[in-house]
Design a protein around this motif. Structure first.
Motif, PDB file in Angstrom:
ATOM      1  N   LEU A 159      13.327  77.135  40.859  1.00 12.37           N
ATOM      2  CA  LEU A 159      12.725  78.303  41.498  1.00 12.37           C
ATOM      3  C   LEU A 159      12.839  78.172  43.009  1.00 12.37           C
ATOM      4  O   LEU A 159      12.760  77.069  43.561  1.00 12.37           O
ATOM      5  CB  LEU A 159      11.264  78.437  41.105  1.00 12.37           C
ATOM      6  N   SER A 160      12.999  79.310  43.650  1.00 15.20           N
ATOM      7  CA  SER A 160      13.023  79.369  45.103  1.00 15.20           C
ATOM      8  C   SER A 160      11.969  80.359  45.572  1.00 15.20           C
ATOM      9  O   SER A 160      11.665  81.332  44.879  1.00 15.20           O
ATOM     10  CB  SER A 160      14.398  79.815  45.615  1.00 15.20           C
ATOM     11  N   CYS A 161      11.465  80.122  46.742  1.00 14.27           N
ATOM     12  CA  CYS A 161      10.505  81.034  47.357  1.00 14.27           C
ATOM     13  C   CYS A 161      10.908  81.177  48.822  1.00 14.27           C
ATOM     14  O   CYS A 161      10.790  80.218  49.597  1.00 14.27           O
ATOM     15  CB  CYS A 161       9.088  80.497  47.231  1.00 14.27           C
ATOM     16  N   ALA A 162      11.377  82.359  49.158  1.00 11.26           N
ATOM     17  CA  ALA A 162      11.809  82.628  50.527  1.00 11.26           C
ATOM     18  C   ALA A 162      10.679  83.291  51.292  1.00 11.26           C
ATOM     19  O   ALA A 162      10.065  84.244  50.815  1.00 11.26           O
ATOM     20  CB  ALA A 162      13.036  83.519  50.518  1.00 11.26           C
ATOM     21  N   ALA A 163      10.432  82.786  52.485  1.00  3.98           N
ATOM     22  CA  ALA A 163       9.346  83.298  53.313  1.00  3.98           C
ATOM     23  C   ALA A 163       9.901  84.032  54.526  1.00  3.98           C
ATOM     24  O   ALA A 163      10.871  83.586  55.140  1.00  3.98           O
ATOM     25  CB  ALA A 163       8.453  82.153  53.780  1.00  3.98           C
ATOM     26  N   SER A 164       9.278  85.137  54.835  1.00  2.73           N
ATOM     27  CA  SER A 164       9.617  85.848  56.061  1.00  2.73           C
ATOM     28  C   SER A 164       8.452  85.727  57.021  1.00  2.73           C
ATOM     29  O   SER A 164       7.317  85.483  56.610  1.00  2.73           O
ATOM     30  CB  SER A 164       9.908  87.328  55.762  1.00  2.73           C
ATOM     31  N   GLY A 165       8.728  85.929  58.282  1.00  4.82           N
ATOM     32  CA  GLY A 165       7.694  85.774  59.277  1.00  4.82           C
ATOM     33  C   GLY A 165       7.846  84.474  60.026  1.00  4.82           C
ATOM     34  O   GLY A 165       8.562  83.576  59.585  1.00  4.82           O
ATOM     35  N   PRO A 166       7.190  84.372  61.150  1.00  8.38           N
ATOM     36  CA  PRO A 166       7.381  83.199  62.011  1.00  8.38           C
ATOM     37  C   PRO A 166       6.618  81.980  61.506  1.00  8.38           C
ATOM     38  O   PRO A 166       5.739  82.074  60.678  1.00  8.38           O
ATOM     39  CB  PRO A 166       6.804  83.670  63.346  1.00  8.38           C
ATOM     40  N   THR A 167       6.998  80.865  62.006  1.00 10.41           N
ATOM     41  CA  THR A 167       6.284  79.591  61.834  1.00 10.41           C
ATOM     42  C   THR A 167       6.071  79.195  60.377  1.00 10.41           C
ATOM     43  O   THR A 167       4.959  78.800  59.983  1.00 10.41           O
ATOM     44  CB  THR A 167       4.932  79.608  62.569  1.00 10.41           C
ATOM     45  N   PHE A 168       7.108  79.293  59.589  1.00  6.02           N
ATOM     46  CA  PHE A 168       7.011  78.848  58.193  1.00  6.02           C
ATOM     47  C   PHE A 168       6.573  77.402  58.128  1.00  6.02           C
ATOM     48  O   PHE A 168       5.803  77.013  57.237  1.00  6.02           O
ATOM     49  CB  PHE A 168       8.373  79.025  57.518  1.00  6.02           C
ATOM     50  N   SER A 169       7.012  76.595  59.061  1.00  6.70           N
ATOM     51  CA  SER A 169       6.675  75.174  59.027  1.00  6.70           C
ATOM     52  C   SER A 169       5.208  74.899  59.348  1.00  6.70           C
ATOM     53  O   SER A 169       4.761  73.760  59.272  1.00  6.70           O
ATOM     54  CB  SER A 169       7.558  74.396  60.003  1.00  6.70           C
ATOM     55  N   SER A 170       4.446  75.910  59.677  1.00  7.58           N
ATOM     56  CA  SER A 170       3.007  75.746  59.899  1.00  7.58           C
ATOM     57  C   SER A 170       2.218  75.791  58.603  1.00  7.58           C
ATOM     58  O   SER A 170       1.024  75.478  58.597  1.00  7.58           O
ATOM     59  CB  SER A 170       2.474  76.841  60.841  1.00  7.58           C
ATOM     60  N   TYR A 171       2.866  76.178  57.522  1.00 11.41           N
ATOM     61  CA  TYR A 171       2.169  76.427  56.260  1.00 11.41           C
ATOM     62  C   TYR A 171       2.408  75.315  55.246  1.00 11.41           C
ATOM     63  O   TYR A 171       3.549  74.887  55.044  1.00 11.41           O
ATOM     64  CB  TYR A 171       2.633  77.734  55.636  1.00 11.41           C
ATOM     65  N   ALA A 210       5.336  81.225  31.663  1.00 11.46           N
ATOM     66  CA  ALA A 210       4.331  81.811  32.545  1.00 11.46           C
ATOM     67  C   ALA A 210       5.032  82.545  33.678  1.00 11.46           C
ATOM     68  O   ALA A 210       6.253  82.424  33.864  1.00 11.46           O
ATOM     69  CB  ALA A 210       3.420  80.729  33.119  1.00 11.46           C
ATOM     70  N   VAL A 211       4.235  83.266  34.429  1.00 13.88           N
ATOM     71  CA  VAL A 211       4.708  83.784  35.714  1.00 13.88           C
ATOM     72  C   VAL A 211       4.398  82.716  36.760  1.00 13.88           C
ATOM     73  O   VAL A 211       3.267  82.233  36.843  1.00 13.88           O
ATOM     74  CB  VAL A 211       4.025  85.110  36.080  1.00 13.88           C
ATOM     75  N   TYR A 212       5.403  82.361  37.512  1.00 10.71           N
ATOM     76  CA  TYR A 212       5.257  81.332  38.539  1.00 10.71           C
ATOM     77  C   TYR A 212       5.175  81.984  39.913  1.00 10.71           C
ATOM     78  O   TYR A 212       6.001  82.845  40.255  1.00 10.71           O
ATOM     79  CB  TYR A 212       6.438  80.360  38.474  1.00 10.71           C
ATOM     80  N   TYR A 213       4.174  81.555  40.662  1.00  9.59           N
ATOM     81  CA  TYR A 213       3.912  82.118  41.980  1.00  9.59           C
ATOM     82  C   TYR A 213       4.021  81.039  43.060  1.00  9.59           C
ATOM     83  O   TYR A 213       3.581  79.902  42.841  1.00  9.59           O
ATOM     84  CB  TYR A 213       2.496  82.688  42.052  1.00  9.59           C
ATOM     85  N   CYS A 214       4.536  81.419  44.205  1.00 11.71           N
ATOM     86  CA  CYS A 214       4.411  80.531  45.352  1.00 11.71           C
ATOM     87  C   CYS A 214       3.353  81.106  46.293  1.00 11.71           C
ATOM     88  O   CYS A 214       3.041  82.294  46.264  1.00 11.71           O
ATOM     89  CB  CYS A 214       5.735  80.322  46.072  1.00 11.71           C
ATOM     90  N   ALA A 215       2.780  80.217  47.093  1.00  9.83           N
ATOM     91  CA  ALA A 215       1.696  80.610  47.980  1.00  9.83           C
ATOM     92  C   ALA A 215       1.757  79.786  49.260  1.00  9.83           C
ATOM     93  O   ALA A 215       2.269  78.667  49.260  1.00  9.83           O
ATOM     94  CB  ALA A 215       0.354  80.408  47.279  1.00  9.83           C
ATOM     95  N   ALA A 216       1.212  80.357  50.331  1.00  9.26           N
ATOM     96  CA  ALA A 216       1.230  79.723  51.653  1.00  9.26           C
ATOM     97  C   ALA A 216      -0.194  79.544  52.165  1.00  9.26           C
ATOM     98  O   ALA A 216      -1.018  80.456  52.072  1.00  9.26           O
ATOM     99  CB  ALA A 216       2.039  80.569  52.626  1.00  9.26           C
ATOM    100  N   ASP A 217      -0.458  78.363  52.710  1.00  9.11           N
ATOM    101  CA  ASP A 217      -1.791  77.987  53.208  1.00  9.11           C
ATOM    102  C   ASP A 217      -1.662  77.588  54.668  1.00  9.11           C
ATOM    103  O   ASP A 217      -1.091  76.538  54.980  1.00  9.11           O
ATOM    104  CB  ASP A 217      -2.309  76.833  52.353  1.00  9.11           C
ATOM    105  N   TYR A 218      -2.229  78.394  55.542  1.00  5.16           N
ATOM    106  CA  TYR A 218      -2.076  78.121  56.972  1.00  5.16           C
ATOM    107  C   TYR A 218      -3.032  77.028  57.438  1.00  5.16           C
ATOM    108  O   TYR A 218      -2.660  76.130  58.182  1.00  5.16           O
ATOM    109  CB  TYR A 218      -2.322  79.394  57.773  1.00  5.16           C
ATOM    110  N   ARG A 219      -4.295  77.090  57.028  1.00  8.29           N
ATOM    111  CA  ARG A 219      -5.301  76.168  57.552  1.00  8.29           C
ATOM    112  C   ARG A 219      -4.948  74.713  57.252  1.00  8.29           C
ATOM    113  O   ARG A 219      -4.933  73.862  58.136  1.00  8.29           O
ATOM    114  CB  ARG A 219      -6.673  76.498  56.971  1.00  8.29           C
ATOM    115  N   ARG A 220      -4.661  74.423  56.012  1.00  8.91           N
ATOM    116  CA  ARG A 220      -4.326  73.045  55.668  1.00  8.91           C
ATOM    117  C   ARG A 220      -2.928  72.682  56.149  1.00  8.91           C
ATOM    118  O   ARG A 220      -2.650  71.516  56.434  1.00  8.91           O
ATOM    119  CB  ARG A 220      -4.449  72.819  54.162  1.00  8.91           C
TER     120      ARG A 220
END
Length: 128
Positions: free
Chosen positions: A20-32, A92-102
């Protein structure tokens, strides 16, 4: 704001593999910090794997350890989940998620409530 798009799901026989791949848009992906979760029909969403912002730490549900591998490529704004030896009960349905605080602290969590952004999910079906 981060938008996440999963891909790579499909139908596979028991014992097979998917990536599975999860592509993110928006800045600072490496912050998440990034996580993968799954939800089967009639069941609650459950944690699968998570990875810290630079990939130095990874976390897995006991049920997938030694079979699944989470990784990320910050240059491509993408997180991956390599799934081997798949079982029918992992349909199942597989989801990716992004967590900024941690993410900013270099940690990651298995708690779905700790994630700020979610993708739409990708279906994984494992036939017996």
């Amino acid at each position: 704001q981060v938008q996440l798009v999963e891909s790579g799901g499909g139908l596979v026989q028991a014992g097979g593999s998917l990536r599975l791949s999860c592509a993110a848009s928006g800045p600072t992906f490496s912050s998440y910090a990034m996580g993968w979760f799954r939800q089967a029909p009639g069941k609650e969403r459950e944690f699968v794997a998570a990875i810290s912002r630079f990939g130095s730490s990874t976390y897995y549900a006991e049920s997938v350890k030694d079979r699944f591998t989470i990784s990320r490529d910050n240059a491509k704004n993408t997180v991956y989940l390599q799934m081997n030896s798949l079982k029918p009960e992992e349909t199942a349905v597989y989801y990716c998620a992004a967590d900024y605080r941690r993410g900013r602290s270099g940690a990651a969590t298995s708690d779905p409530g700790g994630y700020d952004y979610w993708g739409q999910g990708t279906q994984v079906t494992v036939s017996s």
